[in-house]
Scaffold this active site. Structure first.
Site, PDB file in Angstrom:
ATOM      1  N   HIS A  82      -4.891  -2.165  12.357  1.00 30.61           N
ATOM      2  CA  HIS A  82      -4.305  -2.715  11.138  1.00 30.61           C
ATOM      3  C   HIS A  82      -2.850  -2.234  10.977  1.00 30.61           C
ATOM      4  CE1 HIS A  82      -4.611  -3.078   6.522  1.00 30.61           C
ATOM      5  NE2 HIS A  82      -4.824  -4.283   6.978  1.00 30.61           N
TER       6      HIS A  82
ATOM      7  N   LYS B  48       0.863  -1.175   0.000  1.00 22.36           N
ATOM      8  CA  LYS B  48       0.000   0.000   0.000  1.00 22.36           C
ATOM      9  C   LYS B  48       0.903   1.229   0.000  1.00 22.36           C
ATOM     10  CE  LYS B  48      -1.834  -3.167   3.194  1.00 22.36           C
ATOM     11  NZ  LYS B  48      -2.714  -3.880   2.367  1.00 22.36           N
TER      12      LYS B  48
ATOM     13  N   ASP C 186       3.710  12.705  -8.487  1.00 19.63           N
ATOM     14  CA  ASP C 186       4.592  13.598  -9.258  1.00 19.63           C
ATOM     15  C   ASP C 186       6.066  13.207  -9.152  1.00 19.63           C
ATOM     16  OD1 ASP C 186       2.410  15.054 -10.040  1.00 19.63           O
ATOM     17  OD2 ASP C 186       2.747  16.713  -8.636  1.00 19.63           O
TER      18      ASP C 186
HETATM   19  C1  LIG Z   1      -2.937  -9.796   7.492  1.00 16.52           C
HETATM   20  O1  LIG Z   1      -3.396  -8.558   7.036  1.00 16.52           O
HETATM   21  C2  LIG Z   1      -4.445  -8.572   6.112  1.00 16.52           C
HETATM   22  C3  LIG Z   1      -4.832  -7.179   5.828  1.00 16.52           C
HETATM   23  O2  LIG Z   1      -3.740  -6.340   5.823  1.00 16.52           O
HETATM   24  C4  LIG Z   1      -5.617  -9.396   6.586  1.00 16.52           C
HETATM   25  O3  LIG Z   1      -6.635  -9.450   5.625  1.00 16.52           O
HETATM   26  C5  LIG Z   1      -5.141 -10.784   6.969  1.00 16.52           C
HETATM   27  O4  LIG Z   1      -6.188 -11.570   7.438  1.00 16.52           O
HETATM   28  C6  LIG Z   1      -4.070 -10.632   8.012  1.00 16.52           C
HETATM   29  N1  LIG Z   1      -3.682 -11.843   8.711  1.00 16.52           N
HETATM   30  C7  LIG Z   1      -2.935 -12.840   8.284  1.00 16.52           C
HETATM   31  C8  LIG Z   1      -2.586 -13.862   9.286  1.00 16.52           C
HETATM   32  O5  LIG Z   1      -2.516 -12.909   7.163  1.00 16.52           O
END
Ligand SMILES: *[C@@H]1O[C@H](CO)[C@@H](O)[C@H](O)[C@H]1NC(C)=O
Ligand SMILES: *[C@@H]1O[C@H](CO)[C@@H](O)[C@H](O)[C@H]1NC(C)=O
Ligand SMILES: *[C@@H]1O[C@H](CO)[C@@H](O)[C@H](O)[C@H]1NC(C)=O
Ligand SMILES: *[C@@H]1O[C@H](CO)[C@@H](O)[C@H](O)[C@H]1NC(C)=O
Ligand SMILES: *[C@@H]1O[C@H](CO)[C@@H](O)[C@H](O)[C@H]1NC(C)=O
Ligand SMILES: *[C@@H]1O[C@H](CO)[C@@H](O)[C@H](O)[C@H]1NC(C)=O
Ligand SMILES: *[C@@H]1O[C@H](CO)[C@@H](O)[C@H](O)[C@H]1NC(C)=O
Ligand SMILES: *[C@@H]1O[C@H](CO)[C@@H](O)[C@H](O)[C@H]1NC(C)=O
Length: 485
Positions: free
Chosen positions: A406, A194, A199
């Site tokens: 997150h 992400k 520019d």
């Molecule tokens: C890791 O992160 C993503 C989103 O960033 C999530 O959808 C996913 O379930 C997460 N967990 C694992 C263990 O991959």
């Protein structure tokens, strides 16, 4: 360092006089340009490009501008989910939505965006909730940007999570170029990166996808670097790896062409004054197959930051599994787990791990967290603490996959690491991700600006000491993480 004509200005002047790359290179090695820390170019991987081998400063025109202006400015950004109040007076970073809108307002030529998936409208996921408005405003802003004749290029993952989203179709109809990268076919992972490059001068990198929930319902952390063409052009090379892999019938190259190589990495980070503050910075990437020559692997970046910690090492991640997650049968993968234990045991570094806990958290994570916590041993001066961050759902239960932390970052007394990867094996072997490793000297000419690592430490401590961070004792086995209070 003098307050007036500092070395960068001198360099800029010399470059304007038309001196060649070799002289610039020579000057770059001069000790007064590296007033802090240690520079060991000889530590680079064999044949790594740099001064003395191939010209590291090829596009001279661009470099001159950078050295002359020395204008990079680094800003931490985060989302403040609704109904997640922190104590009054708590530190905070710039709101993510504001930072994104600002970047789009500044855009004059091009916006390149890599995002796992897109869902900027409530309709995209079949939810009618006022908190989707910021995402919808962002989509409108992107349409305006296209209307101003700014080119928009989007790299996203195939297959996508948000199957019903119309965002990319709407944008493509107005001229955006969209490529879906078939990471499943190419590496067995997903495009989970992400970041934005605007520019060729400004960048955003962080945990947030192009999802309205990232602005109002999910806790995210990222960074924006403004007016920094040197870093932006380097991150653009990673964007270009996705772009070529998103072309029809693309295959993974055995060796990436020379123009994808990076000259900014763990061994030779960018060294410049950001807002007057001496700064080192570089980007890492994963998986290794998407790391052209000179690009530091994301896992190596994490291990380097952990290995250099001497006082504390604070980690905030969504998920923590010392295993694979998606390959069958699963494999044990203790690389990062060992590095945390090693720091705590071998160097008496104070280790803290803050992991997200939400409705969708896999309860199989808890034994690993408890194991790490059990390693703590005050009598032996080994300090490891684990907490889970539980965000109150409140009256937002109508919104799927929300109310979670997150963020994916790490901070030590020396360095800030801001990334996009969960901590489990797949994110470093098959799934794409990026990280920014940055470090600033504490006292610049403007002491009121604290270093990026100090700012990030304050944000971590705010979360760690908040009422949302719960020790593992408060967590019954198998209990899901929906906040009942
Ligand atoms: C890791 O992160 C993503 C989103 O960033 C999530 O959808 C996913 O379930 C997460 N967990 C694992 C263990 O991959
Ligand atoms: C996507 O659209 C289909 C058909 O309109 C619908 O059945 C499904 O529930 C939608 N999924 C989501 C996540 O909105
Ligand atoms: C969304 O909810 C609001 C009230 O909260 C209602 O007025 C509106 O009609 C709803 N929109 C749709 C498309 O259901
Ligand atoms: C839009 O941008 C393209 C490429 O930069 C340029 O060739 C074209 O003249 C521009 N059109 C307008 C209306 O500005
Ligand atoms: C970037 O540079 C431009 C002009 O050089 C300036 O107007 C703008 O304020 C700078 N942006 C930031 C965030 O410092
Ligand atoms: C390298 O050159 C090729 C061919 O001109 C181009 O398609 C690719 O985008 C370039 N890569 C980068 C990182 O600029
Ligand atoms: C414990 O570790 C810290 C950090 O390295 C150190 O400052 C302290 O002296 C150590 N204490 C003991 C009793 O070893
Ligand atoms: C949701 O809860 C918050 C407080 O937690 C309150 O301010 C808000 O009015 C509530 N919204 C609705 C629609 O009930």
């Amino acid at each position: 360092m003098g307050a007036k004509a500092g070395p960068p200005e001198v360099l800029g002047a010399l470059a304007v006089l038309g001196l060649g790359a070799a002289l610039l290179c020579l000057l770059w090695e001069a000790p007064w340009l590296t007033p802090w820390g240690q520079r060991h170019p000889q530590e680079g991987p064999a044949g790594s490009p740099g001064c003395g081998s191939s010209p590291a400063w090829e596009p001279l025109g661009g470099e001159v501008q950078w050295l002359w202006r020395n204008s990079c400015r680094l800003v931490l950004v985060e989302s403040h989910p609704q109904d997640l109040p922190f104590a009054a007076g708590s530190p905070s970073a710039q709101p993510l939505a504001q930072a994104w809108l600002q970047l789009l307002d500044a855009a004059q030529e091009s916006v390149h965006i890599a995002s796992y998936y897109w869902s900027l409208t409530g309709q995209d996921i079949g939810v009618n909730d006022s908190s989707s408005q910021l995402g919808e405003a962002l989509l409108q802003k992107l349409l305006q940007v296209l209307g101003r004749n700014v080119s928009l290029a989007v790299a996203t993952s195939h297959p996508t999570l948000a199957k019903n989203s119309s965002d990319l179709r709407v944008l493509a109809d107005r001229g955006a170029q969209v490529r879906s990268v078939p990471m499943g076919r190419l590496t067995g992972g997903v495009l989970h990166s992400k970041f934005w490059v605007v520019d060729g001068r400004h960048v955003y990198l962080g945990s947030a996808n192009m999802d309205w929930r990232s602005l109002t319902q999910v806790k995210e952390l990222g960074v924006v670097v403004h007016n920094c063409s040197h870093l932006a052009r380097d991150l653009e090379k990673t964007f270009q790896t996705y772009w070529v892999l998103g072309a029809p019938r693309a295959v993974l190259p055995k060796h990436w062409p020379h123009n994808f190589s990076s000259h900014i990495n763990h061994f030779q980070p960018l060294r410049a004054r950001f807002d007057g503050v001496p700064t080192t910075a570089y980007f890492s990437a994963s998986p290794p197959a998407l790391c052209p020559h000179g690009r530091t692997r994301d896992l190596d970046a994490l291990l380097a930051v952990m290995g250099a910690a001497r006082r504390f090492l604070y980690v905030s991640v969504m998920d923590y599994f010392p295993t694979t997650r998606f390959s069958r049968p699963p494999r044990y993968w203790p690389v990062l787990d060992n590095a945390l234990r090693e720091a705590a045991f071998g160097r008496h570094v104070q280790v803290r791990l803050l992991v997200s806990c939400s409705l969708h958290t896999d309860p199989r994570m808890f034994p690993y967290l408890r194991s790490l916590q059990a390693f703590s041993n005050p009598a032996a001066n080994v300090s490891v603490d684990v907490k889970v961050f539980i965000m109150p759902v409140g009256n937002h239960s109508n919104i799927p996959f929300s109310r979670m932390s997150h963020s994916k970052f790490m901070v030590t007394e020396k360095t800030a690491y801001i990334g996009t990867s969960n901590w489990s094996e797949d994110y470093f072997s098959s799934t794409s991700g990026v990280g920014l490793v940055a470090s600033q000297r504490a006292s610049g000419p403007r002491p009121r600006l604290s270093s990026v690592q100090e700012q990030l430490r304050q944000l971590f401590e705010r979360d760690w000491s908040s009422r949302y961070a719960v020790g593992l004792d408060g967590q019954a086995q198998g209990q899901d993480c929906v906040w009942q209070g």
